[in-house]
Write a protein that holds these residues in place. Structure first.
Motif, PDB file in Angstrom:
ATOM      1  N   VAL A 289       0.832  -1.205   0.000  1.00  0.00           N
ATOM      2  CA  VAL A 289       0.000   0.000   0.000  1.00  0.00           C
ATOM      3  C   VAL A 289       0.865   1.251   0.000  1.00  0.00           C
ATOM      4  O   VAL A 289       0.571   2.224  -0.723  1.00  0.00           O
ATOM      5  CB  VAL A 289      -0.943  -0.011   1.220  1.00  0.00           C
ATOM      6  CG1 VAL A 289      -1.687   1.314   1.331  1.00  0.00           C
ATOM      7  CG2 VAL A 289      -1.928  -1.159   1.116  1.00  0.00           C
ATOM      8  N   SER A 290       1.915   1.258   0.803  1.00  0.00           N
ATOM      9  CA  SER A 290       2.790   2.424   0.865  1.00  0.00           C
ATOM     10  C   SER A 290       3.387   2.735  -0.504  1.00  0.00           C
ATOM     11  O   SER A 290       3.468   3.903  -0.910  1.00  0.00           O
ATOM     12  CB  SER A 290       3.916   2.192   1.887  1.00  0.00           C
ATOM     13  OG  SER A 290       3.404   2.111   3.187  1.00  0.00           O
ATOM     14  N   MET A 291       3.794   1.702  -1.235  1.00  0.00           N
ATOM     15  CA  MET A 291       4.418   1.925  -2.539  1.00  0.00           C
ATOM     16  C   MET A 291       3.427   2.456  -3.558  1.00  0.00           C
ATOM     17  O   MET A 291       3.785   3.255  -4.416  1.00  0.00           O
ATOM     18  CB  MET A 291       5.071   0.634  -3.037  1.00  0.00           C
ATOM     19  CG  MET A 291       6.335   0.270  -2.272  1.00  0.00           C
ATOM     20  SD  MET A 291       7.284  -1.058  -3.046  1.00  0.00           S
ATOM     21  CE  MET A 291       6.148  -2.418  -2.854  1.00  0.00           C
ATOM     22  N   ILE A 292       2.161   2.033  -3.462  1.00  0.00           N
ATOM     23  CA  ILE A 292       1.133   2.569  -4.373  1.00  0.00           C
ATOM     24  C   ILE A 292       0.963   4.066  -4.142  1.00  0.00           C
ATOM     25  O   ILE A 292       0.918   4.861  -5.086  1.00  0.00           O
ATOM     26  CB  ILE A 292      -0.196   1.828  -4.167  1.00  0.00           C
ATOM     27  CG1 ILE A 292      -0.065   0.374  -4.638  1.00  0.00           C
ATOM     28  CG2 ILE A 292      -1.326   2.533  -4.926  1.00  0.00           C
ATOM     29  CD1 ILE A 292      -1.276  -0.480  -4.337  1.00  0.00           C
ATOM     30  N   TYR A 293       0.868   4.468  -2.881  1.00  0.00           N
ATOM     31  CA  TYR A 293       0.759   5.893  -2.575  1.00  0.00           C
ATOM     32  C   TYR A 293       2.013   6.646  -2.999  1.00  0.00           C
ATOM     33  O   TYR A 293       1.932   7.777  -3.498  1.00  0.00           O
ATOM     34  CB  TYR A 293       0.527   6.095  -1.074  1.00  0.00           C
ATOM     35  CG  TYR A 293      -0.919   6.003  -0.663  1.00  0.00           C
ATOM     36  CD1 TYR A 293      -1.847   6.933  -1.105  1.00  0.00           C
ATOM     37  CD2 TYR A 293      -1.358   4.995   0.194  1.00  0.00           C
ATOM     38  CE1 TYR A 293      -3.176   6.862  -0.724  1.00  0.00           C
ATOM     39  CE2 TYR A 293      -2.686   4.916   0.584  1.00  0.00           C
ATOM     40  CZ  TYR A 293      -3.588   5.846   0.119  1.00  0.00           C
ATOM     41  OH  TYR A 293      -4.901   5.772   0.500  1.00  0.00           O
ATOM     42  N   ASP A 294       3.172   6.024  -2.796  1.00  0.00           N
ATOM     43  CA  ASP A 294       4.421   6.661  -3.203  1.00  0.00           C
ATOM     44  C   ASP A 294       4.417   6.963  -4.698  1.00  0.00           C
ATOM     45  O   ASP A 294       4.853   8.041  -5.131  1.00  0.00           O
ATOM     46  CB  ASP A 294       5.618   5.761  -2.865  1.00  0.00           C
ATOM     47  CG  ASP A 294       5.835   5.615  -1.367  1.00  0.00           C
ATOM     48  OD1 ASP A 294       5.344   6.487  -0.620  1.00  0.00           O
ATOM     49  OD2 ASP A 294       6.490   4.644  -0.953  1.00  0.00           O
ATOM     50  N   LEU A 295       3.911   6.023  -5.486  1.00  0.00           N
ATOM     51  CA  LEU A 295       3.856   6.218  -6.939  1.00  0.00           C
ATOM     52  C   LEU A 295       2.941   7.385  -7.306  1.00  0.00           C
ATOM     53  O   LEU A 295       3.216   8.133  -8.254  1.00  0.00           O
ATOM     54  CB  LEU A 295       3.385   4.928  -7.622  1.00  0.00           C
ATOM     55  CG  LEU A 295       4.367   3.755  -7.564  1.00  0.00           C
ATOM     56  CD1 LEU A 295       3.717   2.491  -8.133  1.00  0.00           C
ATOM     57  CD2 LEU A 295       5.653   4.077  -8.322  1.00  0.00           C
ATOM     58  N   ILE A 296       1.857   7.551  -6.551  1.00  0.00           N
ATOM     59  CA  ILE A 296       0.954   8.690  -6.799  1.00  0.00           C
ATOM     60  C   ILE A 296       1.670  10.003  -6.503  1.00  0.00           C
ATOM     61  O   ILE A 296       1.573  10.967  -7.281  1.00  0.00           O
ATOM     62  CB  ILE A 296      -0.318   8.562  -5.940  1.00  0.00           C
ATOM     63  CG1 ILE A 296      -1.133   7.342  -6.368  1.00  0.00           C
ATOM     64  CG2 ILE A 296      -1.171   9.845  -6.052  1.00  0.00           C
ATOM     65  CD1 ILE A 296      -2.337   7.074  -5.495  1.00  0.00           C
ATOM     66  N   PHE A 297       2.403  10.042  -5.391  1.00  0.00           N
ATOM     67  CA  PHE A 297       3.146  11.263  -5.064  1.00  0.00           C
ATOM     68  C   PHE A 297       4.246  11.537  -6.084  1.00  0.00           C
ATOM     69  O   PHE A 297       4.511  12.699  -6.425  1.00  0.00           O
ATOM     70  CB  PHE A 297       3.749  11.161  -3.660  1.00  0.00           C
ATOM     71  CG  PHE A 297       2.773  11.403  -2.554  1.00  0.00           C
ATOM     72  CD1 PHE A 297       2.113  12.629  -2.445  1.00  0.00           C
ATOM     73  CD2 PHE A 297       2.498  10.420  -1.615  1.00  0.00           C
ATOM     74  CE1 PHE A 297       1.202  12.865  -1.423  1.00  0.00           C
ATOM     75  CE2 PHE A 297       1.596  10.644  -0.594  1.00  0.00           C
ATOM     76  CZ  PHE A 297       0.947  11.860  -0.490  1.00  0.00           C
ATOM     77  N   PHE A 298       4.897  10.480  -6.578  1.00  0.00           N
ATOM     78  CA  PHE A 298       5.898  10.665  -7.631  1.00  0.00           C
ATOM     79  C   PHE A 298       5.261  11.303  -8.854  1.00  0.00           C
ATOM     80  O   PHE A 298       5.832  12.213  -9.470  1.00  0.00           O
ATOM     81  CB  PHE A 298       6.527   9.317  -8.020  1.00  0.00           C
ATOM     82  CG  PHE A 298       7.424   8.728  -6.978  1.00  0.00           C
ATOM     83  CD1 PHE A 298       8.081   9.535  -6.056  1.00  0.00           C
ATOM     84  CD2 PHE A 298       7.618   7.356  -6.902  1.00  0.00           C
ATOM     85  CE1 PHE A 298       8.915   9.000  -5.086  1.00  0.00           C
ATOM     86  CE2 PHE A 298       8.443   6.805  -5.940  1.00  0.00           C
ATOM     87  CZ  PHE A 298       9.092   7.627  -5.032  1.00  0.00           C
ATOM     88  N   ALA A 299       4.074  10.818  -9.214  1.00  0.00           N
ATOM     89  CA  ALA A 299       3.378  11.358 -10.385  1.00  0.00           C
ATOM     90  C   ALA A 299       3.016  12.827 -10.168  1.00  0.00           C
ATOM     91  O   ALA A 299       3.157  13.653 -11.078  1.00  0.00           O
ATOM     92  CB  ALA A 299       2.119  10.540 -10.669  1.00  0.00           C
ATOM     93  N   GLN A 300       2.556  13.161  -8.973  1.00  0.00           N
ATOM     94  CA  GLN A 300       2.206  14.555  -8.686  1.00  0.00           C
ATOM     95  C   GLN A 300       3.433  15.464  -8.730  1.00  0.00           C
ATOM     96  O   GLN A 300       3.388  16.556  -9.282  1.00  0.00           O
ATOM     97  CB  GLN A 300       1.527  14.660  -7.317  1.00  0.00           C
ATOM     98  CG  GLN A 300       0.115  14.130  -7.273  1.00  0.00           C
ATOM     99  CD  GLN A 300      -0.542  14.391  -5.934  1.00  0.00           C
ATOM    100  OE1 GLN A 300       0.097  14.369  -4.880  1.00  0.00           O
ATOM    101  NE2 GLN A 300      -1.850  14.623  -5.949  1.00  0.00           N
TER     102      GLN A 300
END
Length: 288
Positions: free
Chosen positions: A241-252
């Motif tokens: 779950v943490s990595m999924i959120y991390d990917l969203i922040f990377f995209a932002q």
């Protein structure tokens, strides 16, 4: 030879992910301190994160230290012990301490001599989540207590036992991880910017999540039983779950609301913002 190598690799991954995840708690409070402000970030994240890591520390400590919980776990998982290492406890304790420090910057800005941030308050969703989590664990304790106090023998395979309380506490951390980043993602979306939110913490978090899952997979393989995943779903799910959120922040940060310079730009913006705020305070006769 292969088993020995995997044992060393598991231990190495364990301490490296502990270091990465532990270091990930420093960039945000340092960024806030240097900016003398928490603007651009929400109070929801540090508040609910503190509750989550308190739950994580309690569940890991119970799995590692409690002979009752460990015996009940073994009874349900083919005689295997929980895949929890001492580095998990060390990480949880450190994370709780840093979460408390970060939360204090939002709840006590005057103590940190921060500029006032209008409209800073915990959202109803996050507050309701915190209250619901505490009540949920309390209900499980009430369910377990009569069986634990009875004179008859308790069977962990079919009865409610203290292991279920530990699972309930662990699921608090899992639920917190599922929702804790959502307010900040929405704040970045509304602001069309990630200014104030440190991308360095997200990079370290991503490395930690990857190695955490790798260690759990290696440990389960060495035991010859994958109950290390099914028996401790919280640890396995946390990394994913943490990595999924991390990917969203990377995209932002790097795509949607990209600012020149990446992490270098973040550092330069940090210094520039600090200079601006110092100039503002000086022009208004403030020296704090």
């Amino acid at each position: 030879m292969q088993v020995g190598f995997l044992n060393v690799l598991s231990a190495l991954f364990g301490w490296v992910y502990t270091l990465s995840w532990s270091l990930s708690f420093y960039p945000q409070p340092i960024l806030n301190w240097r900016r003398k402000s928490t603007s651009g970030t929400t109070i929801d994240f540090p508040f609910i994160n503190t509750l989550g890591f308190l739950a994580y520390l309690i569940s890991n400590a119970a799995f590692y230290y409690s002979p009752v919980v460990r015996a009940q776990y073994a009874a349900r998982n083919n005689g295997h012990h929980p895949a929890v290492a001492f580095n998990d406890i060390a990480f949880a304790a450190h994370a709780l301490l840093l979460s408390l420090i970060t939360a204090s910057q939002y709840f006590f800005p005057r103590l940190w001599r921060f500029a006032a941030t209008p409209g800073t308050r915990i959202s109803r969703f996050i507050l309701g989540t915190a209250i619901g989590c505490v009540l949920g664990v309390f209900v499980v304790i009430l369910r377990v207590q009569p069986d634990s106090d009875s004179t008859r023998s308790v069977d962990p395979q079919r009865d409610w036992v203290w292991l279920d309380v530990v699972y309930a506490v662990g699921y608090v951390k899992l639920w917190v991880t599922l929702i804790k980043f959502t307010p900040q993602i929405l704040a970045n979306f509304r602001n069309k910017s990630t200014a104030g939110w440190s991308i360095s913490q997200i990079l370290l978090d991503f490395v930690g999540g990857t190695l955490s899952i790798a260690q759990l997979l290696i440990d389960s393989y060495l035991q010859g039983d994958w109950s290390g995943l099914t028996g401790n779903p919280v640890k396995f799910a946390l990394g994913q779950v943490s990595m999924i959120y991390d990917l969203i922040f990377f995209a932002q940060h790097y795509v949607l609301y990209r600012e020149p310079g990446g992490m270098t730009g973040e550092r330069e913006a940090l210094l520039e913002r600090g200079d601006e705020q110092r100039g503002y305070r000086q022009s208004h006769g403030r020296t704090d």
